[in-house]
Design a protein around this motif. Structure first.
Motif, PDB file in Angstrom:
ATOM      1  N   ASP A  63     -13.660  31.447   6.895  1.00 62.16           N
ATOM      2  CA  ASP A  63     -14.794  30.571   7.691  1.00 62.16           C
ATOM      3  C   ASP A  63     -13.557  28.987   8.056  1.00 62.16           C
ATOM      4  OD1 ASP A  63     -16.462  32.714   7.613  1.00 62.16           O
ATOM      5  OD2 ASP A  63     -17.097  31.974   5.989  1.00 62.16           O
ATOM      6  N   LEU A  64     -12.716  29.495   8.118  1.00 62.11           N
ATOM      7  CA  LEU A  64     -12.276  28.261   8.271  1.00 62.11           C
ATOM      8  C   LEU A  64     -10.670  28.435   9.344  1.00 62.11           C
ATOM      9  CD1 LEU A  64     -11.080  26.932   4.824  1.00 62.11           C
ATOM     10  CD2 LEU A  64     -12.871  26.005   6.884  1.00 62.11           C
ATOM     11  N   GLY A  65     -11.449  29.493  10.352  1.00 63.43           N
ATOM     12  CA  GLY A  65     -10.504  29.942  12.471  1.00 63.43           C
ATOM     13  C   GLY A  65     -10.397  28.740  12.908  1.00 63.43           C
ATOM     14  N   ILE A  66      -9.652  28.401  13.164  1.00 59.37           N
ATOM     15  CA  ILE A  66      -8.756  27.675  14.112  1.00 59.37           C
ATOM     16  C   ILE A  66      -8.328  27.919  15.807  1.00 59.37           C
ATOM     17  CG2 ILE A  66      -7.483  26.075  12.950  1.00 59.37           C
ATOM     18  CD1 ILE A  66      -5.012  26.960  14.076  1.00 59.37           C
ATOM     19  N   SER A  67      -8.481  27.920  16.922  1.00 58.68           N
ATOM     20  CA  SER A  67      -8.733  28.130  17.778  1.00 58.68           C
ATOM     21  C   SER A  67      -7.491  28.695  18.374  1.00 58.68           C
ATOM     22  CB  SER A  67      -9.725  27.482  18.994  1.00 58.68           C
ATOM     23  OG  SER A  67      -8.969  26.223  19.138  1.00 58.68           O
ATOM     24  N   ASP A  68      -7.611  29.058  19.985  1.00 53.61           N
ATOM     25  CA  ASP A  68      -5.914  29.666  20.525  1.00 53.61           C
ATOM     26  C   ASP A  68      -5.379  28.169  20.587  1.00 53.61           C
ATOM     27  OD1 ASP A  68      -6.246  32.196  19.607  1.00 53.61           O
ATOM     28  OD2 ASP A  68      -6.898  33.461  21.310  1.00 53.61           O
ATOM     29  N   ASP A  69      -5.452  27.185  21.471  1.00 53.26           N
ATOM     30  CA  ASP A  69      -5.407  26.050  21.878  1.00 53.26           C
ATOM     31  C   ASP A  69      -5.245  24.755  20.856  1.00 53.26           C
ATOM     32  OD1 ASP A  69      -6.635  26.998  24.458  1.00 53.26           O
ATOM     33  OD2 ASP A  69      -8.113  26.174  24.642  1.00 53.26           O
ATOM     34  N   PHE A  70      -5.801  25.264  20.032  1.00 56.25           N
ATOM     35  CA  PHE A  70      -5.542  24.592  19.023  1.00 56.25           C
ATOM     36  C   PHE A  70      -3.781  24.845  17.568  1.00 56.25           C
ATOM     37  CE2 PHE A  70      -6.104  22.147  14.186  1.00 56.25           C
ATOM     38  CZ  PHE A  70      -5.443  21.236  14.856  1.00 56.25           C
ATOM     39  N   GLY A  76      -7.659  37.710  -4.586  1.00 59.74           N
ATOM     40  CA  GLY A  76      -7.774  36.405  -4.547  1.00 59.74           C
ATOM     41  C   GLY A  76      -7.868  35.324  -3.461  1.00 59.74           C
ATOM     42  N   TYR A  77      -6.595  35.035  -2.929  1.00 63.22           N
ATOM     43  CA  TYR A  77      -7.366  33.883  -1.707  1.00 63.22           C
ATOM     44  C   TYR A  77      -8.703  34.928  -0.769  1.00 63.22           C
ATOM     45  CZ  TYR A  77      -3.973  37.295   0.565  1.00 63.22           C
ATOM     46  OH  TYR A  77      -2.886  38.225   1.352  1.00 63.22           O
ATOM     47  N   ASN A  78      -8.261  35.565  -0.868  1.00 64.95           N
ATOM     48  CA  ASN A  78      -9.508  36.260   0.037  1.00 64.95           C
ATOM     49  C   ASN A  78     -10.655  37.061   0.323  1.00 64.95           C
ATOM     50  OD1 ASN A  78      -8.272  38.526  -1.147  1.00 64.95           O
ATOM     51  ND2 ASN A  78      -7.831  39.898   0.518  1.00 64.95           N
ATOM     52  N   TYR A  79     -11.201  35.781  -0.996  1.00 65.00           N
ATOM     53  CA  TYR A  79     -12.876  37.078  -1.650  1.00 65.00           C
ATOM     54  C   TYR A  79     -13.498  37.077  -0.757  1.00 65.00           C
ATOM     55  CZ  TYR A  79     -16.726  36.063  -4.477  1.00 65.00           C
ATOM     56  OH  TYR A  79     -17.802  36.672  -4.593  1.00 65.00           O
ATOM     57  N   GLU A  80     -13.859  35.524   0.398  1.00 63.23           N
ATOM     58  CA  GLU A  80     -14.660  35.883   1.202  1.00 63.23           C
ATOM     59  C   GLU A  80     -15.208  36.864   1.899  1.00 63.23           C
ATOM     60  OE1 GLU A  80     -13.216  33.593   0.696  1.00 63.23           O
ATOM     61  OE2 GLU A  80     -15.032  31.906  -0.359  1.00 63.23           O
ATOM     62  N   GLU A  81     -13.733  37.182   3.086  1.00 60.17           N
ATOM     63  CA  GLU A  81     -13.147  38.552   3.526  1.00 60.17           C
ATOM     64  C   GLU A  81     -13.531  39.687   2.062  1.00 60.17           C
ATOM     65  OE1 GLU A  81     -10.084  41.362   5.703  1.00 60.17           O
ATOM     66  OE2 GLU A  81      -9.434  39.294   4.563  1.00 60.17           O
ATOM     67  N   SER A  93     -10.259  30.552  -3.360  1.00 57.41           N
ATOM     68  CA  SER A  93     -10.090  30.569  -2.532  1.00 57.41           C
ATOM     69  C   SER A  93     -10.067  29.413  -1.223  1.00 57.41           C
ATOM     70  CB  SER A  93     -11.293  31.313  -1.764  1.00 57.41           C
ATOM     71  OG  SER A  93     -11.149  32.643  -2.231  1.00 57.41           O
ATOM     72  N   LYS A  94     -10.842  28.309  -1.985  1.00 59.56           N
ATOM     73  CA  LYS A  94     -11.171  27.082  -1.411  1.00 59.56           C
ATOM     74  C   LYS A  94      -9.431  26.119  -1.292  1.00 59.56           C
ATOM     75  CE  LYS A  94     -15.525  25.936  -2.039  1.00 59.56           C
ATOM     76  NZ  LYS A  94     -16.828  25.383  -2.310  1.00 59.56           N
ATOM     77  N   PHE A  95      -8.482  26.272  -2.328  1.00 58.75           N
ATOM     78  CA  PHE A  95      -7.376  25.903  -3.175  1.00 58.75           C
ATOM     79  C   PHE A  95      -6.711  26.606  -1.773  1.00 58.75           C
ATOM     80  CE2 PHE A  95      -4.137  26.144  -5.300  1.00 58.75           C
ATOM     81  CZ  PHE A  95      -2.921  24.517  -5.052  1.00 58.75           C
TER      82      PHE A  95
END
Length: 245
Positions: free
Chosen positions: A161-168, A12-17, A122-124
């Motif tokens: 496609d909402l990955g965050i950087s290591d610094d963040f 469900g949550y990993n539909y895009e992948e 997935s967006k939720f």
């Protein structure tokens, strides 16, 4: 279709992948054409005209024979590809989710149904993950486990496609630490050095041990002071009084 084994299970949550890996498997398996190619339409049966001669009728039958043969070949090819792809898709879906998806004869319609159900969820789920990640706080226990838990949440955002950087991520972890880590956090902020996840874990674990030792020493000092405050010097023995002669 051996590439199917590399497709993650749809939860469900990993539909895009899931969809991305599924599309790649179909391309590598050279069956992706079945997603856009409709089922071949069978040629209409020939109808002999009332005034059509035998020769004319037989000629039309001969001309129509290649069309029927082509249809038979294409229909078998399409039906087999559609059947295999539909089975492969269902095999990569979590059983609890599989029962909620309506049945369709074609894999393209089946995938459209899945998309309509899980794109929104997935967006939720992504929104919930981001909210949890931003508000996460360390309340004690293993600081390494706390950081890895936040890292795991961040990794679940990447397939969307909402990955965050290591610094963040380091910044978020620092924000999640309690007040007794304030000096540690300030020193990092004013430093030009940047840490990766392993360095962050190592330094946080060391800082936790330092705070623990410091608090232990402080507690011992308080305990010693309390014990001293309750100490009183021994009473002197009274001197015997001399009676007057």
């Amino acid at each position: 279709m051996g590439y199917i084994k590399d497709i993650p299970t749809l939860k469900g949550y990993n539909y895009e992948e899931w969809k991305r890996e599924l599309d790649l498997a179909f391309i590598l398996g050279e069956v992706d054409w079945v997603l856009t190619t409709p089922c071949p339409i069978e040629p209409a049966d020939l109808v002999r005209g009332e005034k059509e001669s035998d020769a004319e009728w037989q000629k039309r039958e001969r001309n129509n024979a290649p069309l029927i043969m082509s249809y038979d070949i294409e229909h078998v090819k399409w039906s087999l590809a559609n059947k295999n792809c539909l089975a492969a898709v269902k095999d990569t879906i979590e059983p609890t989710i599989l029962g909620s998806i309506p049945e369709y004869d074609t894999v393209s319609k089946y995938l459209e149904s899945i998309k309509s159900q899980f794109t929104g969820s997935s967006k939720f789920y992504a929104t919930q993950l981001i909210k949890q990640l931003v508000t996460e706080r360390y309340h004690g226990g293993g600081v390494k486990d706390h950081i890895l838990r936040m890292s795991d949440m961040a990794s679940k955002l990447k397939p969307m496609d909402l990955g965050i950087s290591d610094d963040f991520l380091v910044h978020l972890v620092m924000t999640s630490l309690p007040k007794n880590f304030d000096n540690f956090v300030v020193n990092y902020k004013i430093s030009l050095e940047k840490w990766n996840l392993e360095e962050l874990i190592s330094n946080c674990v060391q800082e936790k041990e330092r705070i623990k030792e410091t608090n232990g020493a402080s507690n011992n000092l308080v305990k010693d002071n309390k014990e001293k405050s309750h100490w009183s010097p021994p009473l002197k023995a009274k001197q015997p009084q001399h009676l007057p002669q």
